[in-house]
Design a protein around this motif. Structure first.
Motif, PDB file in Angstrom:
ATOM      1  N   PRO A  27      23.864  40.628 -29.206  1.00 14.75           N
ATOM      2  CA  PRO A  27      22.890  39.590 -28.893  1.00 14.75           C
ATOM      3  C   PRO A  27      23.073  39.042 -27.484  1.00 14.75           C
ATOM      4  N   THR A  28      21.990  38.586 -26.905  1.00 15.57           N
ATOM      5  CA  THR A  28      22.059  38.036 -25.557  1.00 15.57           C
ATOM      6  C   THR A  28      21.880  36.523 -25.551  1.00 15.57           C
ATOM      7  N   GLY A  29      22.033  35.881 -26.678  1.00 18.43           N
ATOM      8  CA  GLY A  29      21.914  34.427 -26.761  1.00 18.43           C
ATOM      9  C   GLY A  29      23.143  33.745 -26.195  1.00 18.43           C
ATOM     10  N   ASN A  30      23.662  32.785 -26.909  1.00 19.51           N
ATOM     11  CA  ASN A  30      24.842  32.045 -26.495  1.00 19.51           C
ATOM     12  C   ASN A  30      26.085  32.735 -27.041  1.00 19.51           C
ATOM     13  N   ILE A  31      27.068  32.999 -26.170  1.00 17.71           N
ATOM     14  CA  ILE A  31      28.271  33.682 -26.612  1.00 17.71           C
ATOM     15  C   ILE A  31      29.514  32.900 -26.176  1.00 17.71           C
ATOM     16  N   THR A  32      30.573  33.039 -26.937  1.00 19.29           N
ATOM     17  CA  THR A  32      31.889  32.539 -26.569  1.00 19.29           C
ATOM     18  C   THR A  32      32.829  33.731 -26.587  1.00 19.29           C
ATOM     19  N   ILE A  33      33.577  33.918 -25.511  1.00 19.73           N
ATOM     20  CA  ILE A  33      34.511  35.033 -25.461  1.00 19.73           C
ATOM     21  C   ILE A  33      35.934  34.502 -25.251  1.00 19.73           C
ATOM     22  N   TYR A  34      36.877  35.240 -25.809  1.00 20.34           N
ATOM     23  CA  TYR A  34      38.290  34.872 -25.758  1.00 20.34           C
ATOM     24  C   TYR A  34      39.041  35.935 -24.964  1.00 20.34           C
ATOM     25  N   PRO A  35      40.083  35.570 -24.236  1.00 20.85           N
ATOM     26  CA  PRO A  35      40.788  36.576 -23.430  1.00 20.85           C
ATOM     27  C   PRO A  35      41.545  37.584 -24.282  1.00 20.85           C
ATOM     28  N   ASP A  36      41.525  38.837 -23.809  1.00 16.51           N
ATOM     29  CA  ASP A  36      42.290  39.910 -24.436  1.00 16.51           C
ATOM     30  C   ASP A  36      43.670  40.031 -23.806  1.00 16.51           C
ATOM     31  N   ARG A  37      43.735  39.770 -22.516  1.00 24.05           N
ATOM     32  CA  ARG A  37      44.984  39.901 -21.771  1.00 24.05           C
ATOM     33  C   ARG A  37      45.127  38.703 -20.852  1.00 24.05           C
ATOM     34  N   ASP A  38      46.372  38.338 -20.588  1.00 27.95           N
ATOM     35  CA  ASP A  38      46.602  37.224 -19.681  1.00 27.95           C
ATOM     36  C   ASP A  38      47.943  37.374 -18.991  1.00 27.95           C
ATOM     37  N   GLY A  39      48.124  36.590 -17.967  1.00 30.03           N
ATOM     38  CA  GLY A  39      49.384  36.576 -17.246  1.00 30.03           C
ATOM     39  C   GLY A  39      49.333  35.532 -16.152  1.00 30.03           C
ATOM     40  N   TYR A  40      50.457  35.330 -15.512  1.00 33.47           N
ATOM     41  CA  TYR A  40      50.465  34.427 -14.366  1.00 33.47           C
ATOM     42  C   TYR A  40      51.359  34.986 -13.271  1.00 33.47           C
ATOM     43  N   VAL A  41      51.096  34.528 -12.060  1.00 33.91           N
ATOM     44  CA  VAL A  41      51.913  34.861 -10.908  1.00 33.91           C
ATOM     45  C   VAL A  41      52.315  33.547 -10.259  1.00 33.91           C
TER      46      VAL A  41
END
Length: 173
Positions: A2-16
């Motif tokens: 769907p192209t309406g309203n979406i919420t996505i969550y991160p699959d990968r993360d990190g910091y420098v």
């Protein structure tokens, strides 16, 4: 999808991070960090700009967070989208910016990714040079933190298999 309203969550993360530098410019205006982590799941210093003073002297610290989202099943530009980040500490001192990252951190994130931010100029203010994906967020809390994305981000979500962002504190922008 769907192209309406979406919420996505991160699959990968990190910091420098750049740590214990003698000046603000030594901590911020470099191309590489001193250390990097593949996950910031439980780090209270994943996102940081600070100066500490103690028994060993003063030191400046800058940490930048990087996130990658799988957007391979989003083919059309959504009407709106939000990014969800879980906080483990409260943070109200500075605005937090969500900007376009230039590197896909799928394989690894390392010290060389410290300035992997579109339009980044380590010698200047970056409020207008980078791609700001969302308005600054001022109320980082334990639990859910949601960024509502700008139109540029919506186009980028539909245009690639991964959507990469960096979170920076206001002083670092």
């Amino acid at each position: 999808m769907p192209t309406g309203n979406i919420t996505i969550y991160p699959d990968r993360d990190g910091y420098v991070a750049r740590q214990a530098e003698s000046s603000w410019s030594d901590a911020r205006e470099v191309t590489t960090g001193d250390t990097a982590s593949q996950t910031i799941t439980l780090s209270s210093h994943g996102l940081r700009t600070s100066r500490t003073v103690g028994g060993r002297g003063a030191g400046w610290y800058v940490s930048r967070c990087f996130f990658s989202f799988d957007t391979s099943r989003i083919f059309d530009i959504p009407e709106s989208a939000t990014l969800y980040f879980k906080g483990i500490t409260n943070h109200a001192a500075d605005d937090i910016w969500c900007v376009k990252a230039t590197r896909n951190i799928e394989a690894a994130i390392g010290p060389d990714d410290f300035d992997s931010i579109e339009g980044w100029d380590h010698d200047a203010s970056n409020v207008m040079t980078g791609t700001n994906y969302a308005y600054p967020f001022t109320d980082w809390i334990v639990g859910g933190n949601v960024f509502t994305l700008r139109p540029t981000a919506l186009v980028d979500i539909a245009g690639s298999d991964t959507f990469n962002v960096a979170l920076l504190e206001d002083r670092d922008i």
